[in-house]
Design an enzyme around this catalytic site. Sequence first.
Site: not given
Ligand code: NAD
Length: 468
Positions: A63-64, A69, A93, A98, A105, A360
């Site tokens: 909460h700093h 988010k 992150k 910034d 989460k 975002s």
């Molecule tokens: P998503 O659900 O759109 O896609 C994830 C994909 O990974 C899916 O197609 C799924 O089938 C595949 N998958 C799952 N397990 C797998 C495995 N063992 N081997 C191969 N493929 C596998 O999710 P996303 O939004 O693309 O998020 C992916 C990663 O990115 C997560 O770690 C998430 O926390 C991170 N992330 C997402 C965002 C965002 O804006 N969506 C932002 C920052 C970080």
Amino acid sequence: MAEYKFYEQVNKNFDKAAKYTRFDQGLLNQIKVCNTIYHVTFPIRRDDGRIEVIEGWRVEHSHHKTPTKGGIRYSHKVDEDETMALAALMSYKCAIVDVPFGGAKGGVKISTRQYSETEIERITRRYTYELIKKGFIGPGVDVPAPDYGTGAREMGWILDTYRQMHDDLNAEASVTGKPIQQGGIRGRTEATGRGVYFGIREACAVKEDMDELGLDVGVEGKTFVVQGLGNVGYHASLYMIEAGAKLVGIAEIEGGIYDPEGIDLKGIVEYRKETGSIIGFGNTKELASNKDALELDCDILIPAALESQITGDNAANIKAKIIAEAANGPTTADAHDILKDRGALILPDSYLNAGGVVVSYFEWLKNIQHVRYGRINKRFDESSLKKILKEIENVSGKKFTEKEMENLSHGAEEYDLVDSGLEETMINAYQQISEIRNEHGLNDLRTAAFINAINKIGIMYEQMGIFP
Ligand code: NAD
């Protein structure tokens, strides 16, 4: 090899970096802990009439700064440890790029494939209602966004539920990653993958680093493998290919494939939609398992699925020289050390996938300002540019064609401004981390990124005057 749980992994990285900061242990402990943890269970009615108990979490790590988010994840693997780790990563992150938010989460423990759309809607609305009841959502309190297993559709339901219960002028700013019609912003869907590309491009532009890896400067001509062809993996691959890199391997849930000649990205996405699998596409060869794709010969490995994919068990087999962490926490602490020992360049998640939260933030600003970017100045900019171009014509005697005039006087639209803000942010953040790495003589961007985050958050806590 013993592996730490995810939250411990994050804290291990934190502790490594904390040694390079000036803060005492008490303050460091305050930065590390999760400030509030909400664990909720609630019933939903399945389409066949059965009642089922659903489990969810929302963790506000720091909460700093407010609001906090962070995304909401739908997966059967969601638990408290994972949600705490991801919330903590969000705080670091935001500080690294910034963005003036604390980290949070959310997670719901469901396998989305086992629920219909109407069931997912009921789960999303009920989860939101539980967050509202306990004050875990609001434009100035805590603002969710999409993550693994969720997207614009779920964010739209969250907003609608929030609106039904709050007569709030700023309601649209209670959640980001929404559909455009509900106050979303152009460029948010692709933002994380786009940011991943900008980060890789920055890293590949540093000659000394590329020389050390035995690679040429630039993205063009580099080969890469992606794990996870979802939102982040797809978009990161798209921009990498646009910049001249070659996609030679893919891992998805159903398996792994390889083609050293390059895989057609749009083609494979269509093929997977039709057949439900990446296996058997074009000239690609099927690998024994999806994890084998991580060990393929390539310059850059982009893990874009889930955490703990590169572990003490497989790190030594990974051949990629650059590990670009598009997912959160794909590399365990042990694996990190193994990769670094053999000289790999790791672009850490806390920096590399920050594009989503950056855009975002732009969406949240748009919502509280109640005006679309570009709406006020676009036409004014265009007419100013036209006047300058006319003056150039008068002085030089050159006459621009209508097309040239149109291209050169184009005023920025919302997407242009968002993209340019994202690019600027990713470049600046890379420079900051790079400088810290050089200043401390480190060979590790993850530690440098953590030092940067701890310094920025630590100053905030000092200024709060809680330590007399
Ligand atoms: P998503 O659900 O759109 O896609 C994830 C994909 O990974 C899916 O197609 C799924 O089938 C595949 N998958 C799952 N397990 C797998 C495995 N063992 N081997 C191969 N493929 C596998 O999710 P996303 O939004 O693309 O998020 C992916 C990663 O990115 C997560 O770690 C998430 O926390 C991170 N992330 C997402 C965002 C965002 O804006 N969506 C932002 C920052 C970080």
